[in-house]
Design a protein around this motif. Structure first.
Motif, PDB file in Angstrom:
ATOM      1  N   LYS A   1     -14.287  -9.969  29.937  1.00 38.74           N
ATOM      2  CA  LYS A   1     -14.480 -11.296  30.512  1.00 38.74           C
ATOM      3  C   LYS A   1     -13.178 -12.097  30.524  1.00 38.74           C
ATOM      4  O   LYS A   1     -12.895 -12.835  31.451  1.00 38.74           O
ATOM      5  CB  LYS A   1     -15.537 -12.070  29.730  1.00 38.74           C
ATOM      6  CG  LYS A   1     -16.954 -11.666  30.066  1.00 38.74           C
ATOM      7  CD  LYS A   1     -18.002 -12.410  29.278  1.00 38.74           C
ATOM      8  CE  LYS A   1     -17.776 -13.879  29.178  1.00 38.74           C
ATOM      9  NZ  LYS A   1     -18.811 -14.598  28.441  1.00 38.74           N
ATOM     10  N   ARG A   2     -12.388 -11.939  29.471  1.00 41.05           N
ATOM     11  CA  ARG A   2     -11.112 -12.650  29.331  1.00 41.05           C
ATOM     12  C   ARG A   2     -10.067 -12.067  30.286  1.00 41.05           C
ATOM     13  O   ARG A   2      -9.114 -12.738  30.649  1.00 41.05           O
ATOM     14  CB  ARG A   2     -10.657 -12.534  27.871  1.00 41.05           C
ATOM     15  CG  ARG A   2      -9.489 -13.362  27.486  1.00 41.05           C
ATOM     16  CD  ARG A   2      -9.155 -13.319  25.981  1.00 41.05           C
ATOM     17  NE  ARG A   2      -9.319 -12.037  25.336  1.00 41.05           N
ATOM     18  CZ  ARG A   2     -10.328 -11.706  24.538  1.00 41.05           C
ATOM     19  NH1 ARG A   2     -11.296 -12.557  24.282  1.00 41.05           N
ATOM     20  NH2 ARG A   2     -10.403 -10.518  23.995  1.00 41.05           N
ATOM     21  N   ASN A   3     -10.223 -10.784  30.675  1.00 37.96           N
ATOM     22  CA  ASN A   3      -9.276 -10.072  31.532  1.00 37.96           C
ATOM     23  C   ASN A   3      -7.875 -10.038  30.920  1.00 37.96           C
ATOM     24  O   ASN A   3      -6.867 -10.119  31.613  1.00 37.96           O
ATOM     25  CB  ASN A   3      -9.247 -10.681  32.940  1.00 37.96           C
ATOM     26  CG  ASN A   3      -8.626  -9.743  33.958  1.00 37.96           C
ATOM     27  OD1 ASN A   3      -8.727  -8.540  33.825  1.00 37.96           O
ATOM     28  ND2 ASN A   3      -7.979 -10.294  34.959  1.00 37.96           N
ATOM     29  N   LEU A   4      -7.838  -9.925  29.611  1.00 43.19           N
ATOM     30  CA  LEU A   4      -6.594  -9.904  28.855  1.00 43.19           C
ATOM     31  C   LEU A   4      -6.885  -9.262  27.506  1.00 43.19           C
ATOM     32  O   LEU A   4      -8.018  -9.311  27.028  1.00 43.19           O
ATOM     33  CB  LEU A   4      -6.075 -11.337  28.665  1.00 43.19           C
ATOM     34  CG  LEU A   4      -4.708 -11.520  28.039  1.00 43.19           C
ATOM     35  CD1 LEU A   4      -3.619 -10.950  28.954  1.00 43.19           C
ATOM     36  CD2 LEU A   4      -4.442 -12.993  27.799  1.00 43.19           C
ATOM     37  N   PHE A   5      -5.860  -8.707  26.882  1.00 42.50           N
ATOM     38  CA  PHE A   5      -6.046  -8.095  25.568  1.00 42.50           C
ATOM     39  C   PHE A   5      -6.548  -9.128  24.557  1.00 42.50           C
ATOM     40  O   PHE A   5      -6.398 -10.332  24.748  1.00 42.50           O
ATOM     41  CB  PHE A   5      -4.736  -7.456  25.085  1.00 42.50           C
ATOM     42  CG  PHE A   5      -3.599  -8.422  24.915  1.00 42.50           C
ATOM     43  CD1 PHE A   5      -3.437  -9.148  23.739  1.00 42.50           C
ATOM     44  CD2 PHE A   5      -2.686  -8.620  25.932  1.00 42.50           C
ATOM     45  CE1 PHE A   5      -2.401 -10.044  23.579  1.00 42.50           C
ATOM     46  CE2 PHE A   5      -1.642  -9.512  25.786  1.00 42.50           C
ATOM     47  CZ  PHE A   5      -1.507 -10.223  24.602  1.00 42.50           C
ATOM     48  N   ASP A   6      -7.115  -8.642  23.471  1.00 38.28           N
ATOM     49  CA  ASP A   6      -7.601  -9.511  22.393  1.00 38.28           C
ATOM     50  C   ASP A   6      -6.403 -10.225  21.769  1.00 38.28           C
ATOM     51  O   ASP A   6      -5.458  -9.576  21.311  1.00 38.28           O
ATOM     52  CB  ASP A   6      -8.322  -8.658  21.347  1.00 38.28           C
ATOM     53  CG  ASP A   6      -9.011  -9.464  20.274  1.00 38.28           C
ATOM     54  OD1 ASP A   6      -8.499 -10.535  19.892  1.00 38.28           O
ATOM     55  OD2 ASP A   6     -10.058  -9.015  19.790  1.00 38.28           O
TER      56      ASP A   6
ATOM     57  N   SER B   1     -10.769   0.838  19.081  1.00 31.46           N
ATOM     58  CA  SER B   1     -12.173   1.205  19.182  1.00 31.46           C
ATOM     59  C   SER B   1     -12.975   0.040  18.613  1.00 31.46           C
ATOM     60  O   SER B   1     -12.944  -0.222  17.407  1.00 31.46           O
ATOM     61  CB  SER B   1     -12.433   2.479  18.378  1.00 31.46           C
ATOM     62  OG  SER B   1     -13.798   2.825  18.448  1.00 31.46           O
ATOM     63  N   VAL B   2     -13.654  -0.687  19.485  1.00 31.65           N
ATOM     64  CA  VAL B   2     -14.341  -1.909  19.071  1.00 31.65           C
ATOM     65  C   VAL B   2     -15.822  -1.845  19.450  1.00 31.65           C
ATOM     66  O   VAL B   2     -16.232  -1.026  20.273  1.00 31.65           O
ATOM     67  CB  VAL B   2     -13.690  -3.155  19.720  1.00 31.65           C
ATOM     68  CG1 VAL B   2     -12.254  -3.310  19.247  1.00 31.65           C
ATOM     69  CG2 VAL B   2     -13.734  -3.070  21.234  1.00 31.65           C
ATOM     70  N   ILE B   3     -16.590  -2.754  18.878  1.00 33.93           N
ATOM     71  CA  ILE B   3     -18.012  -2.827  19.209  1.00 33.93           C
ATOM     72  C   ILE B   3     -18.176  -3.411  20.614  1.00 33.93           C
ATOM     73  O   ILE B   3     -17.263  -4.035  21.160  1.00 33.93           O
ATOM     74  CB  ILE B   3     -18.795  -3.644  18.165  1.00 33.93           C
ATOM     75  CG1 ILE B   3     -18.284  -5.082  18.086  1.00 33.93           C
ATOM     76  CG2 ILE B   3     -18.717  -2.977  16.797  1.00 33.93           C
ATOM     77  CD1 ILE B   3     -19.119  -5.979  17.183  1.00 33.93           C
ATOM     78  N   ALA B   4     -19.350  -3.187  21.180  1.00 37.64           N
ATOM     79  CA  ALA B   4     -19.607  -3.570  22.573  1.00 37.64           C
ATOM     80  C   ALA B   4     -19.348  -5.043  22.850  1.00 37.64           C
ATOM     81  O   ALA B   4     -18.755  -5.397  23.871  1.00 37.64           O
ATOM     82  CB  ALA B   4     -21.039  -3.207  22.948  1.00 37.64           C
ATOM     83  N   SER B   5     -19.751  -5.937  21.959  1.00 39.00           N
ATOM     84  CA  SER B   5     -19.574  -7.373  22.215  1.00 39.00           C
ATOM     85  C   SER B   5     -18.096  -7.752  22.248  1.00 39.00           C
ATOM     86  O   SER B   5     -17.693  -8.599  23.049  1.00 39.00           O
ATOM     87  CB  SER B   5     -20.311  -8.199  21.161  1.00 39.00           C
ATOM     88  OG  SER B   5     -19.835  -7.902  19.863  1.00 39.00           O
ATOM     89  N   THR B   6     -17.284  -7.119  21.432  1.00 39.59           N
ATOM     90  CA  THR B   6     -15.841  -7.384  21.445  1.00 39.59           C
ATOM     91  C   THR B   6     -15.223  -6.852  22.738  1.00 39.59           C
ATOM     92  O   THR B   6     -14.396  -7.513  23.356  1.00 39.59           O
ATOM     93  CB  THR B   6     -15.167  -6.734  20.221  1.00 39.59           C
ATOM     94  OG1 THR B   6     -15.756  -7.278  19.034  1.00 39.59           O
ATOM     95  CG2 THR B   6     -13.680  -6.971  20.210  1.00 39.59           C
ATOM     96  N   HIS B   7     -15.637  -5.671  23.145  1.00 39.63           N
ATOM     97  CA  HIS B   7     -15.135  -5.097  24.390  1.00 39.63           C
ATOM     98  C   HIS B   7     -15.534  -5.964  25.586  1.00 39.63           C
ATOM     99  O   HIS B   7     -14.717  -6.232  26.476  1.00 39.63           O
ATOM    100  CB  HIS B   7     -15.657  -3.675  24.561  1.00 39.63           C
ATOM    101  CG  HIS B   7     -15.152  -2.986  25.785  1.00 39.63           C
ATOM    102  ND1 HIS B   7     -13.824  -2.709  25.979  1.00 39.63           N
ATOM    103  CD2 HIS B   7     -15.803  -2.545  26.883  1.00 39.63           C
ATOM    104  CE1 HIS B   7     -13.673  -2.119  27.157  1.00 39.63           C
ATOM    105  NE2 HIS B   7     -14.852  -2.011  27.727  1.00 39.63           N
ATOM    106  N   TYR B   8     -16.763  -6.430  25.597  1.00 40.05           N
ATOM    107  CA  TYR B   8     -17.241  -7.289  26.689  1.00 40.05           C
ATOM    108  C   TYR B   8     -16.433  -8.584  26.749  1.00 40.05           C
ATOM    109  O   TYR B   8     -16.048  -9.036  27.833  1.00 40.05           O
ATOM    110  CB  TYR B   8     -18.727  -7.586  26.514  1.00 40.05           C
ATOM    111  CG  TYR B   8     -19.297  -8.433  27.629  1.00 40.05           C
ATOM    112  CD1 TYR B   8     -19.407  -7.922  28.910  1.00 40.05           C
ATOM    113  CD2 TYR B   8     -19.714  -9.731  27.389  1.00 40.05           C
ATOM    114  CE1 TYR B   8     -19.922  -8.697  29.941  1.00 40.05           C
ATOM    115  CE2 TYR B   8     -20.227 -10.513  28.412  1.00 40.05           C
ATOM    116  CZ  TYR B   8     -20.323  -9.992  29.686  1.00 40.05           C
ATOM    117  OH  TYR B   8     -20.826 -10.760  30.699  1.00 40.05           O
ATOM    118  N   ALA B   9     -16.137  -9.180  25.599  1.00 36.40           N
ATOM    119  CA  ALA B   9     -15.338 -10.409  25.566  1.00 36.40           C
ATOM    120  C   ALA B   9     -13.945 -10.159  26.137  1.00 36.40           C
ATOM    121  O   ALA B   9     -13.400 -11.002  26.859  1.00 36.40           O
ATOM    122  CB  ALA B   9     -15.248 -10.942  24.135  1.00 36.40           C
ATOM    123  N   THR B  10     -13.372  -9.011  25.847  1.00 33.09           N
ATOM    124  CA  THR B  10     -12.057  -8.655  26.390  1.00 33.09           C
ATOM    125  C   THR B  10     -12.129  -8.511  27.906  1.00 33.09           C
ATOM    126  O   THR B  10     -11.242  -8.988  28.627  1.00 33.09           O
ATOM    127  CB  THR B  10     -11.542  -7.352  25.749  1.00 33.09           C
ATOM    128  OG1 THR B  10     -11.419  -7.552  24.338  1.00 33.09           O
ATOM    129  CG2 THR B  10     -10.194  -6.943  26.315  1.00 33.09           C
TER     130      THR B  10
END
Length: 64
Positions: free
Chosen positions: A42-47, A31-40
């Protein structure tokens, strides 16, 4: 189909994925904040900070 992951005892360490998927997969839910989720997305891969946790889940649970 996903099931509760439970706990896997691997001798020197243990793992508890959030769930098991079919016979060869695990799921880990964050459960992450919106900016972290968006980065994931965009990356199309897990953090990448979770890489070793995911490898441990797969190894200990004997999944692909």
């Amino acid at each position: 189909m996903a099931n509760n992951g439970g706990f896997f005892d691997c001798g020197d360490y243990g793992e508890s994925p959030d769930g098991l998927v079919n016979d060869d997969g695990v799921i880990e839910i964050k459960s992450v904040i919106a900016s972290t989720h968006y980065a994931t997305l965009k990356r199309n891969l897990f953090d990448p900070s979770y890489k070793w946790q995911l490898i441990g889940h797969l190894d200990c649970a004997g999944c692909d």
